[in-house]
Scaffold this motif. Structure first.
Motif, PDB file in Angstrom:
ATOM      1  N   VAL A  95       0.856  -1.188   0.000  1.00 45.99           N
ATOM      2  CA  VAL A  95       0.000   0.000   0.000  1.00 45.99           C
ATOM      3  C   VAL A  95       0.890   1.235   0.000  1.00 45.99           C
ATOM      4  O   VAL A  95       1.806   1.361   0.832  1.00 45.99           O
ATOM      5  CB  VAL A  95      -0.934   0.020   1.227  1.00 45.99           C
ATOM      6  CG1 VAL A  95      -1.700   1.347   1.318  1.00 45.99           C
ATOM      7  CG2 VAL A  95      -1.919  -1.147   1.161  1.00 45.99           C
ATOM      8  N   THR A  96       0.628   2.143  -0.933  1.00 45.37           N
ATOM      9  CA  THR A  96       1.372   3.400  -1.034  1.00 45.37           C
ATOM     10  C   THR A  96       0.383   4.532  -1.289  1.00 45.37           C
ATOM     11  O   THR A  96      -0.704   4.304  -1.817  1.00 45.37           O
ATOM     12  CB  THR A  96       2.382   3.361  -2.196  1.00 45.37           C
ATOM     13  OG1 THR A  96       1.662   3.246  -3.438  1.00 45.37           O
ATOM     14  CG2 THR A  96       3.346   2.192  -2.059  1.00 45.37           C
ATOM     15  N   TYR A 131      -4.877   9.734   2.872  1.00 47.69           N
ATOM     16  CA  TYR A 131      -4.023   8.665   3.388  1.00 47.69           C
ATOM     17  C   TYR A 131      -3.915   8.721   4.905  1.00 47.69           C
ATOM     18  O   TYR A 131      -3.847   7.680   5.573  1.00 47.69           O
ATOM     19  CB  TYR A 131      -2.641   8.797   2.759  1.00 47.69           C
ATOM     20  CG  TYR A 131      -1.825   7.527   2.719  1.00 47.69           C
ATOM     21  CD1 TYR A 131      -2.203   6.465   1.904  1.00 47.69           C
ATOM     22  CD2 TYR A 131      -0.643   7.402   3.456  1.00 47.69           C
ATOM     23  CE1 TYR A 131      -1.438   5.300   1.835  1.00 47.69           C
ATOM     24  CE2 TYR A 131       0.124   6.257   3.391  1.00 47.69           C
ATOM     25  CZ  TYR A 131      -0.276   5.208   2.579  1.00 47.69           C
ATOM     26  OH  TYR A 131       0.478   4.057   2.526  1.00 47.69           O
ATOM     27  N   ILE A 135      -4.854   4.831   6.907  1.00 48.29           N
ATOM     28  CA  ILE A 135      -3.937   3.895   7.557  1.00 48.29           C
ATOM     29  C   ILE A 135      -4.303   3.565   9.007  1.00 48.29           C
ATOM     30  O   ILE A 135      -4.231   2.392   9.413  1.00 48.29           O
ATOM     31  CB  ILE A 135      -2.491   4.420   7.475  1.00 48.29           C
ATOM     32  CG1 ILE A 135      -2.090   4.648   6.011  1.00 48.29           C
ATOM     33  CG2 ILE A 135      -1.520   3.464   8.150  1.00 48.29           C
ATOM     34  CD1 ILE A 135      -2.246   3.435   5.120  1.00 48.29           C
ATOM     35  N   MET A 138      -6.227   0.409   9.752  1.00 43.39           N
ATOM     36  CA  MET A 138      -5.448  -0.808   9.496  1.00 43.39           C
ATOM     37  C   MET A 138      -4.591  -1.160  10.702  1.00 43.39           C
ATOM     38  O   MET A 138      -4.515  -2.332  11.104  1.00 43.39           O
ATOM     39  CB  MET A 138      -4.532  -0.610   8.274  1.00 43.39           C
ATOM     40  CG  MET A 138      -5.226  -0.403   6.960  1.00 43.39           C
ATOM     41  SD  MET A 138      -3.959  -0.297   5.645  1.00 43.39           S
ATOM     42  CE  MET A 138      -4.979   0.174   4.250  1.00 43.39           C
ATOM     43  N   THR A 139      -3.932  -0.153  11.265  1.00 44.60           N
ATOM     44  CA  THR A 139      -3.058  -0.421  12.406  1.00 44.60           C
ATOM     45  C   THR A 139      -3.871  -0.787  13.642  1.00 44.60           C
ATOM     46  O   THR A 139      -3.455  -1.629  14.433  1.00 44.60           O
ATOM     47  CB  THR A 139      -2.164   0.790  12.704  1.00 44.60           C
ATOM     48  OG1 THR A 139      -2.970   1.917  13.049  1.00 44.60           O
ATOM     49  CG2 THR A 139      -1.311   1.140  11.501  1.00 44.60           C
ATOM     50  N   LEU A 144      -2.024  -4.547   8.753  1.00 45.09           N
ATOM     51  CA  LEU A 144      -1.191  -3.877   7.768  1.00 45.09           C
ATOM     52  C   LEU A 144      -0.829  -4.835   6.637  1.00 45.09           C
ATOM     53  O   LEU A 144      -0.754  -6.055   6.839  1.00 45.09           O
ATOM     54  CB  LEU A 144       0.092  -3.354   8.418  1.00 45.09           C
ATOM     55  CG  LEU A 144      -0.041  -2.136   9.327  1.00 45.09           C
ATOM     56  CD1 LEU A 144       1.296  -1.809   9.965  1.00 45.09           C
ATOM     57  CD2 LEU A 144      -0.571  -0.940   8.559  1.00 45.09           C
ATOM     58  N   ILE A 148       4.381  -1.333   3.326  1.00 43.83           N
ATOM     59  CA  ILE A 148       3.571  -0.128   3.398  1.00 43.83           C
ATOM     60  C   ILE A 148       4.444   1.118   3.444  1.00 43.83           C
ATOM     61  O   ILE A 148       5.534   1.104   4.023  1.00 43.83           O
ATOM     62  CB  ILE A 148       2.632  -0.148   4.627  1.00 43.83           C
ATOM     63  CG1 ILE A 148       1.624   1.016   4.555  1.00 43.83           C
ATOM     64  CG2 ILE A 148       3.410  -0.141   5.940  1.00 43.83           C
ATOM     65  CD1 ILE A 148       0.451   0.863   5.494  1.00 43.83           C
ATOM     66  N   LEU A 150       4.863   4.846   4.835  1.00 44.21           N
ATOM     67  CA  LEU A 150       4.394   5.710   5.924  1.00 44.21           C
ATOM     68  C   LEU A 150       5.241   6.983   5.919  1.00 44.21           C
ATOM     69  O   LEU A 150       6.281   7.060   6.574  1.00 44.21           O
ATOM     70  CB  LEU A 150       4.519   5.001   7.283  1.00 44.21           C
ATOM     71  CG  LEU A 150       3.717   3.704   7.457  1.00 44.21           C
ATOM     72  CD1 LEU A 150       4.004   3.080   8.821  1.00 44.21           C
ATOM     73  CD2 LEU A 150       2.216   3.959   7.297  1.00 44.21           C
ATOM     74  N   PHE A 158       0.108   8.357  12.441  1.00 51.70           N
ATOM     75  CA  PHE A 158       0.177   6.905  12.351  1.00 51.70           C
ATOM     76  C   PHE A 158       0.758   6.257  13.605  1.00 51.70           C
ATOM     77  O   PHE A 158       0.785   5.027  13.693  1.00 51.70           O
ATOM     78  CB  PHE A 158       1.034   6.496  11.143  1.00 51.70           C
ATOM     79  CG  PHE A 158       0.501   6.962   9.812  1.00 51.70           C
ATOM     80  CD1 PHE A 158      -0.850   7.223   9.638  1.00 51.70           C
ATOM     81  CD2 PHE A 158       1.356   7.151   8.741  1.00 51.70           C
ATOM     82  CE1 PHE A 158      -1.345   7.659   8.417  1.00 51.70           C
ATOM     83  CE2 PHE A 158       0.875   7.583   7.516  1.00 51.70           C
ATOM     84  CZ  PHE A 158      -0.476   7.839   7.350  1.00 51.70           C
ATOM     85  N   SER A 382       9.314   3.418   3.613  1.00 53.30           N
ATOM     86  CA  SER A 382       8.451   2.231   3.606  1.00 53.30           C
ATOM     87  C   SER A 382       8.896   1.243   4.679  1.00 53.30           C
ATOM     88  O   SER A 382      10.047   1.262   5.129  1.00 53.30           O
ATOM     89  CB  SER A 382       8.456   1.556   2.227  1.00 53.30           C
ATOM     90  OG  SER A 382       9.692   0.902   1.986  1.00 53.30           O
TER      91      SER A 382
END
Length: 553
Positions: A95-96, A131, A135, A138-139, A144, A148, A150, A158, A382
């Motif tokens: 995921v980006t 974004y 995220i 997900m966390t 995740l 990924i 970040l 995040f 990443s």
């Protein structure tokens, strides 16, 4: 094509801060900040690549600072830097963030990349504008993907300091010291770029879009118009010289003003840190510095003198570039990401004589040595999922090594332009996207997992490359590491919130626009200092300065 310099500018303006999820200290766990010896042990060995030779070599400054190499032509017959395929048939999700139209899934470029990688990377680009909110769920669910991105400007959002070692894999056993030599292209990335992904003396992140020359920006001017009028930019040595230019260049009756808003970038002439300095062993915040008040007063007088475009004073920044192209303003501030091929093409479309240039860094008095803060070498990092097995981490690192292949190499051409004849054709020695390439390749995703260090290249506009590389070479000696440079600092949430003041920022902006006096700004700062700044300073002194130093070594 993605403007890589834009991410580098973001790096310079973004502190590497993260707020802990709890409001109270958790002494049982060491968070974020690295010790000097621990960091040195975790960082990979730097081994420069000789695979591709630049037309304009890098110029080395001090403290690890170096200019970006320049290319006047795209390297012909790019050499392969990876033998065979890096993957071993594994399948991974990634995921980006993406700022643009999401390419169709399973498109021809994705398929070609998976063939080249010898593995299946299922790319799931997510809307960059949202974004920050995509995220965290997900966390929270501990779901995740395998890989990924970040960006560090969202470290707080995040809670990256809480993810490392719990959801994100420790790469220290695979990359520390000479272990990185197994991956030559990763070893060629600047050591300081790896530091941006190091937390609590362990290495977690893989850098993208890195550079050893990161600055917040510069003060640009219309090089073509200055030349026509016989004005020597290299004779501008002080803020007094800038004020004189304001008088000389402003002609309101003709709709021309000398300046757009330059306060963000010219303010550094007073040697103002983005956060803290240390005086007599004690922390002093930038808002407490008398030279900061002097800088505000100068910009206030610039606005009051009528040398700044009225739209800039009204905060209408969206049209600032158009004003510059049209010659309505002749001097403007901007990040390093503004000096590139697309900018040149847009400027020439507005005025065939357009040529962007930049003043060298100055000191406010014209006597002191010019200085400019060095920013973190990247803000695009990443991470791999902690649930991956060792052999899977090694496969992903081999893929990252492929993705980090240097500019102009066979791998770089594949990653950035796709398959020749399908996604691009060669025109005048430059890979040029086909319609299929524009849809599936030019909206980039793979470089957010890993990419080589920055270069300066503007095919078809060699003068831009020559001007920009020459400017970097003249100014490389001015860059210095500010206090807490490139340190991942984990703050309790309440301290992180107290560390900024919208009221002070708004008052300062109003001052440089001529709407508030410096005395009024001082009052706002004093209120914030009593309410928040003193406790932030106490926390930073006890938990960072006294334990880890300034990070300037």
């Amino acid at each position: 094509m993605l403007n890589r310099r834009g991410f580098l500018t973001a790096a310079a303006m973004t502190p590497l801060l993260a707020a802990c999820s709890s409001n109270t200290p958790q002494p049982a766990r060491k968070l974020g900040t690295n010790s000097k010896t621990g960091l040195q042990a975790a960082l990979p060995t730097y081994v420069p690549s000789s695979a591709v030779k630049a037309d304009i070599p890098s110029v080395v400054g001090s403290s690890g600072v170096a200019t970006d190499p320049g290319f006047l032509t795209y390297p012909a017959n790019g050499a392969a830097t990876v033998q065979g395929v890096p993957g071993k048939g594994g399948s991974y999700t990634a995921v980006t963030p993406l700022w643009g139209t999401v390419p169709p899934p399973r498109n021809s470029f994705y398929k070609a990349m998976n063939t080249a990688l010898g593995a299946t990377l299922t790319m799931k680009p997510a809307d960059g504008a949202n974004y920050e909110t995509i995220i965290p769920p997900m966390t929270a669910a501990n779901r995740l993907p395998d890989w990924i991105q970040l960006p560090s400007w969202w470290n707080t959002a995040f809670s990256v300091d809480r993810l490392v070692g719990t959801q994100l894999a420790d790469l220290t056993p695979y990359l520390a010291g000479d272990k990185v030599k197994k991956y030559p292209n990763l070893a060629a990335l600047p050591t300081s770029a790896w530091q941006a992904g190091a937390w609590a003396d362990k290495l977690y992140g893989i850098p993208s879009f890195s550079s050893s020359f990161i600055a917040p920006g510069m003060v640009y001017y219309r090089g073509d118009i200055f030349e026509q009028r016989g004005i020597r930019a290299d004779e501008v040595k002080s803020v007094a010289d800038y004020m004189a230019l304001g008088k000389e260049l402003t002609d309101a009756k003709r709709g021309v003003w000398a300046f757009d808003d330059v306060s963000t970038y010219l303010g550094f002439a007073w040697e103002i840190s983005p956060g803290w300095i240390v005086q007599d062993g004690k922390l002093v915040h930038r808002y407490e510095l008398e030279q900061g008040m002097e800088a505000l007063e100068w910009h206030y007088q610039l606005a009051k003198a009528g040398y700044v475009h009225p739209d800039a004073l009204a905060g209408q920044n969206a049209n600032g570039t158009a004003r510059f192209y049209a010659g309505k303003v002749l001097i403007t501030g901007g990040g390093t990401g503004g000096w590139h091929l697309s900018d040149h093409e847009a400027g020439v479309a507005a005025d065939k004589n357009f040529r962007r240039a930049a003043f060298d860094y100055i000191s406010h008095d014209g006597v002191s040595k010019p200085k400019m803060i060095l920013g973190p070498p990247t803000s695009v990092i990443s991470y791999l999922n902690i649930n991956l097995k060792p052999e899977q981490i090694e496969e992903c690192l081999a893929i990252a090594n492929y993705l980090a292949a240097p500019y102009g190499s066979a791998e770089y051409t594949m990653i950035n332009f796709g398959v020749e004849g399908v996604h691009h054709t060669m025109k005048n020695g430059v890979p040029t996207p086909t319609e299929e390439g524009k849809k599936s390749v030019q909206v980039q995703v793979f470089p957010f997992l890993a990419s080589p260090a920055a270069v300066i290249s503007n095919p078809g506009a060699d003068q831009v490359t020559k001007d920009y590389t020459a400017w970097q070479a003249r100014n490389v000696s001015a860059l210095y590491k500010p206090v807490f440079w490139n340190m991942n600092i984990s703050m309790p949430k309440q301290i992180a919130l107290a560390n900024t003041s919208k009221a002070v920022d708004d008052a300062s902006k109003a001052c440089v626009h001529g709407k508030k006096t410096v005395a009024e700004v001082r009052e706002v700062i004093e209120t914030w200092k009593k309410r928040d700044l003193d406790r932030v300073k106490a926390w930073m002194t006890e938990n960072v300065l006294n334990k880890y130093g300034t990070g300037q070594q």
